[in-house]
Design a protein around this motif. Structure first.
Motif, PDB file in Angstrom:
ATOM      1  N   PRO A 259       0.824  -1.219   0.000  1.00  0.00           N
ATOM      2  CA  PRO A 259       0.000   0.000   0.000  1.00  0.00           C
ATOM      3  C   PRO A 259       0.854   1.263   0.000  1.00  0.00           C
ATOM      4  O   PRO A 259       0.464   2.286  -0.553  1.00  0.00           O
ATOM      5  CB  PRO A 259      -0.806  -0.112   1.300  1.00  0.00           C
ATOM      6  N   ALA A 260       2.033   1.196   0.635  1.00  0.00           N
ATOM      7  CA  ALA A 260       2.939   2.345   0.680  1.00  0.00           C
ATOM      8  C   ALA A 260       4.366   1.837   0.576  1.00  0.00           C
ATOM      9  O   ALA A 260       4.706   0.805   1.137  1.00  0.00           O
ATOM     10  CB  ALA A 260       2.751   3.121   1.979  1.00  0.00           C
ATOM     11  N   THR A 261       5.197   2.541  -0.182  1.00  0.00           N
ATOM     12  CA  THR A 261       6.599   2.160  -0.345  1.00  0.00           C
ATOM     13  C   THR A 261       7.469   3.345   0.047  1.00  0.00           C
ATOM     14  O   THR A 261       7.778   4.206  -0.766  1.00  0.00           O
ATOM     15  CB  THR A 261       6.889   1.750  -1.805  1.00  0.00           C
ATOM     16  N   SER A 262       7.838   3.385   1.320  1.00  0.00           N
ATOM     17  CA  SER A 262       8.579   4.537   1.810  1.00  0.00           C
ATOM     18  C   SER A 262       9.270   4.179   3.115  1.00  0.00           C
ATOM     19  O   SER A 262       9.103   3.081   3.651  1.00  0.00           O
ATOM     20  CB  SER A 262       7.625   5.707   2.059  1.00  0.00           C
ATOM     21  N   MET A 263      10.049   5.126   3.631  1.00  0.00           N
ATOM     22  CA  MET A 263      10.685   4.921   4.935  1.00  0.00           C
ATOM     23  C   MET A 263       9.633   4.756   6.025  1.00  0.00           C
ATOM     24  O   MET A 263       9.828   4.012   6.975  1.00  0.00           O
ATOM     25  CB  MET A 263      11.595   6.106   5.260  1.00  0.00           C
ATOM     26  N   ARG A 264       8.523   5.451   5.879  1.00  0.00           N
ATOM     27  CA  ARG A 264       7.447   5.299   6.869  1.00  0.00           C
ATOM     28  C   ARG A 264       6.903   3.877   6.853  1.00  0.00           C
ATOM     29  O   ARG A 264       6.617   3.297   7.896  1.00  0.00           O
ATOM     30  CB  ARG A 264       6.325   6.297   6.590  1.00  0.00           C
ATOM     31  N   ALA A 265       6.786   3.307   5.649  1.00  0.00           N
ATOM     32  CA  ALA A 265       6.316   1.923   5.540  1.00  0.00           C
ATOM     33  C   ALA A 265       7.306   0.976   6.211  1.00  0.00           C
ATOM     34  O   ALA A 265       6.917   0.033   6.909  1.00  0.00           O
ATOM     35  CB  ALA A 265       6.125   1.546   4.075  1.00  0.00           C
ATOM     36  N   VAL A 266       8.603   1.217   5.996  1.00  0.00           N
ATOM     37  CA  VAL A 266       9.626   0.386   6.639  1.00  0.00           C
ATOM     38  C   VAL A 266       9.461   0.435   8.157  1.00  0.00           C
ATOM     39  O   VAL A 266       9.527  -0.590   8.836  1.00  0.00           O
ATOM     40  CB  VAL A 266      11.041   0.856   6.239  1.00  0.00           C
ATOM     41  N   LYS A 267       9.248   1.628   8.690  1.00  0.00           N
ATOM     42  CA  LYS A 267       9.071   1.760  10.143  1.00  0.00           C
ATOM     43  C   LYS A 267       7.838   0.999  10.613  1.00  0.00           C
ATOM     44  O   LYS A 267       7.852   0.365  11.667  1.00  0.00           O
ATOM     45  CB  LYS A 267       8.963   3.242  10.524  1.00  0.00           C
ATOM     46  N   ASP A 268       6.771   1.056   9.820  1.00  0.00           N
ATOM     47  CA  ASP A 268       5.547   0.352  10.198  1.00  0.00           C
ATOM     48  C   ASP A 268       5.760  -1.168  10.238  1.00  0.00           C
ATOM     49  O   ASP A 268       5.360  -1.838  11.185  1.00  0.00           O
ATOM     50  CB  ASP A 268       4.415   0.676   9.219  1.00  0.00           C
ATOM     51  N   TYR A 269       6.413  -1.702   9.200  1.00  0.00           N
ATOM     52  CA  TYR A 269       6.648  -3.152   9.151  1.00  0.00           C
ATOM     53  C   TYR A 269       7.667  -3.579  10.209  1.00  0.00           C
ATOM     54  O   TYR A 269       7.567  -4.666  10.783  1.00  0.00           O
ATOM     55  CB  TYR A 269       7.112  -3.566   7.754  1.00  0.00           C
ATOM     56  N   ALA A 270       8.654  -2.707  10.469  1.00  0.00           N
ATOM     57  CA  ALA A 270       9.630  -3.008  11.522  1.00  0.00           C
ATOM     58  C   ALA A 270       8.950  -3.046  12.887  1.00  0.00           C
ATOM     59  O   ALA A 270       9.257  -3.901  13.730  1.00  0.00           O
ATOM     60  CB  ALA A 270      10.746  -1.964  11.510  1.00  0.00           C
ATOM     61  N   ALA A 271       8.005  -2.126  13.100  1.00  0.00           N
ATOM     62  CA  ALA A 271       7.269  -2.101  14.371  1.00  0.00           C
ATOM     63  C   ALA A 271       6.465  -3.385  14.562  1.00  0.00           C
ATOM     64  O   ALA A 271       6.359  -3.916  15.673  1.00  0.00           O
ATOM     65  CB  ALA A 271       6.359  -0.879  14.424  1.00  0.00           C
ATOM     66  N   MET A 272       5.884  -3.874  13.455  1.00  0.00           N
ATOM     67  CA  MET A 272       5.153  -5.153  13.536  1.00  0.00           C
ATOM     68  C   MET A 272       6.090  -6.284  13.918  1.00  0.00           C
ATOM     69  O   MET A 272       5.735  -7.166  14.716  1.00  0.00           O
ATOM     70  CB  MET A 272       4.498  -5.476  12.195  1.00  0.00           C
ATOM     71  N   MET A 273       7.293  -6.284  13.368  1.00  0.00           N
ATOM     72  CA  MET A 273       8.272  -7.325  13.678  1.00  0.00           C
ATOM     73  C   MET A 273       8.662  -7.289  15.148  1.00  0.00           C
ATOM     74  O   MET A 273       8.817  -8.334  15.796  1.00  0.00           O
ATOM     75  CB  MET A 273       9.512  -7.141  12.795  1.00  0.00           C
ATOM     76  N   ILE A 274       8.806  -6.077  15.685  1.00  0.00           N
ATOM     77  CA  ILE A 274       9.190  -5.926  17.091  1.00  0.00           C
ATOM     78  C   ILE A 274       8.043  -6.276  18.032  1.00  0.00           C
ATOM     79  O   ILE A 274       8.224  -6.970  19.040  1.00  0.00           O
ATOM     80  CB  ILE A 274       9.663  -4.474  17.347  1.00  0.00           C
ATOM     81  N   ASN A 275       6.848  -5.804  17.706  1.00  0.00           N
ATOM     82  CA  ASN A 275       5.700  -5.995  18.599  1.00  0.00           C
ATOM     83  C   ASN A 275       5.051  -7.373  18.487  1.00  0.00           C
ATOM     84  O   ASN A 275       4.323  -7.794  19.381  1.00  0.00           O
ATOM     85  CB  ASN A 275       4.652  -4.912  18.330  1.00  0.00           C
ATOM     86  N   HIS A 276       5.309  -8.057  17.367  1.00  0.00           N
ATOM     87  CA  HIS A 276       4.736  -9.397  17.166  1.00  0.00           C
ATOM     88  C   HIS A 276       5.847 -10.350  16.711  1.00  0.00           C
ATOM     89  O   HIS A 276       5.852 -10.828  15.574  1.00  0.00           O
ATOM     90  CB  HIS A 276       3.622  -9.355  16.119  1.00  0.00           C
ATOM     91  N   PRO A 277       6.812 -10.624  17.598  1.00  0.00           N
ATOM     92  CA  PRO A 277       7.998 -11.398  17.207  1.00  0.00           C
ATOM     93  C   PRO A 277       7.709 -12.802  16.688  1.00  0.00           C
ATOM     94  O   PRO A 277       8.503 -13.345  15.922  1.00  0.00           O
ATOM     95  CB  PRO A 277       8.825 -11.447  18.500  1.00  0.00           C
ATOM     96  N   SER A 278       6.594 -13.391  17.078  1.00  0.00           N
ATOM     97  CA  SER A 278       6.318 -14.762  16.650  1.00  0.00           C
ATOM     98  C   SER A 278       5.379 -14.841  15.448  1.00  0.00           C
ATOM     99  O   SER A 278       5.396 -15.817  14.702  1.00  0.00           O
ATOM    100  CB  SER A 278       5.725 -15.576  17.812  1.00  0.00           C
ATOM    101  N   ASP A 279       4.556 -13.825  15.267  1.00  0.00           N
ATOM    102  CA  ASP A 279       3.579 -13.907  14.176  1.00  0.00           C
ATOM    103  C   ASP A 279       3.558 -12.660  13.291  1.00  0.00           C
ATOM    104  O   ASP A 279       2.562 -12.358  12.646  1.00  0.00           O
ATOM    105  CB  ASP A 279       2.176 -14.141  14.752  1.00  0.00           C
TER     106      ASP A 279
END
Length: 291
Positions: A259-279
């Motif tokens: 939906p978005a291809t930007s540094m903001r998108a990277v931060k959003d996906y990185a936050a998901m990785m941090i907040n949901h480490p298993s899923d």
């Protein structure tokens, strides 16, 4: 063990490294801290597709050089913008000041606004002249008890010529850095409208840097900025090299579907990785389905 980037991915990351270094150099020259001996113009206009890291790079460069920026968002009204410049000039009190106009697309949409900026960036004129009646605005600020409003009133009064209702703010001590998604008309173009003429005049007055990149190059640029910087200031939220690799590989595969291809998108996906480490993969896939 980290699976290495493919040859194609590595090519675009290296391409991104060059773009990122070019942007850092342009920002450094605009801030007056570049080591280059090349004579450059005082102001800078940096444009690229959305989300390639312009905002991140300008702020990081200023922080590294310990330069205080006066940041004005380009989505503001021209009245607000002019007031902000007046305040910056008043506080600077004759000293050099760097004004960063971030995301200026809407601010520079009007021909009148372009004309104002043309005068503000002109090395001989060096005046931001705003002819609209600011008297009522000044009166409103003067009636307010808020210190910020009192400063605005003082600044507007200071740069309102006697007998005039508008403003004339001297810009000989102001260095403008403009970041935008909008490219300006080249000076040697077929200029048929006043708007294009003003765009060309501004482009002629600045150190103009344009990055016209395709999808893969935009991924490489974002990847370069992401790999070489910590996008979260909180140390507890820093990603490992392996995590960055996994995230970028996934984004590369799905770049055109995101939906978005930007540094903001990277931060959003990185936050998901941090907040949901298993899923986190499920959360990432969910954003694709929403997009």
């Amino acid at each position: 063990m980290i699976k290495p980037f493919t040859a194609e991915q590595q090519y675009y990351i290296e391409r991104g490294n060059k773009l990122a270094e070019s942007l850092k150099g342009s920002v450094g020259r605009a801030l007056g801290v570049a080591k280059s001996k090349i004579e450059v113009k005082r102001h800078a206009y940096i444009c690229s597709p959305p989300g390639a890291g312009k905002t991140f790079t300008v702020q990081a460069a200023a922080d590294a050089a310990k330069i205080q920026l006066v940041k004005v968002h380009g989505a503001a009204s021209m009245n607000y913008f002019v007031t902000a410049i007046a305040c910056a000039a008043l506080i600077a009190d004759g000293k050099d000041v760097v004004v960063w106009v971030d995301d200026c697309d809407s601010l520079f949409m009007e021909t009148e606004n372009l004309n104002v900026m043309k005068g503000a960036m002109d090395e001989e004129r060096n005046v931001l002249a705003w002819g609209k009646n600011m008297t009522a605005q000044i009166s409103t600020y003067e009636k307010s008890e808020h210190p910020g409003d009192q400063l605005k009133a003082q600044a507007l009064r200071a740069f309102q010529p006697e007998g005039s209702v508008g403003l004339e703010v001297p810009t000989n001590k102001i260095r403008f850095i403009v970041t935008s998604n909008k490219m300006l008309t080249p000076p040697n173009s077929d200029l048929k409208t006043s708007k294009k003429m003003h765009e060309a005049a501004i482009r002629d007055r600045v150190n103009y840097v344009e990055f016209d990149i395709d999808g893969n190059e935009s991924w490489g640029w974002v990847a370069s900025v992401f790999l070489n910087n910590d996008i979260f200031k909180d140390k507890a939220h820093k990603l490992t090299k392996a995590q960055k690799h996994v995230l970028l590989d996934w984004m590369y595969t799905n770049w055109k579907r995101l939906p978005a291809t930007s540094m903001r998108a990277v931060k959003d996906y990185a936050a998901m990785m941090i907040n949901h480490p298993s899923d986190y993969p499920d959360h990432w896939s969910l954003t694709l389905r929403k997009g």
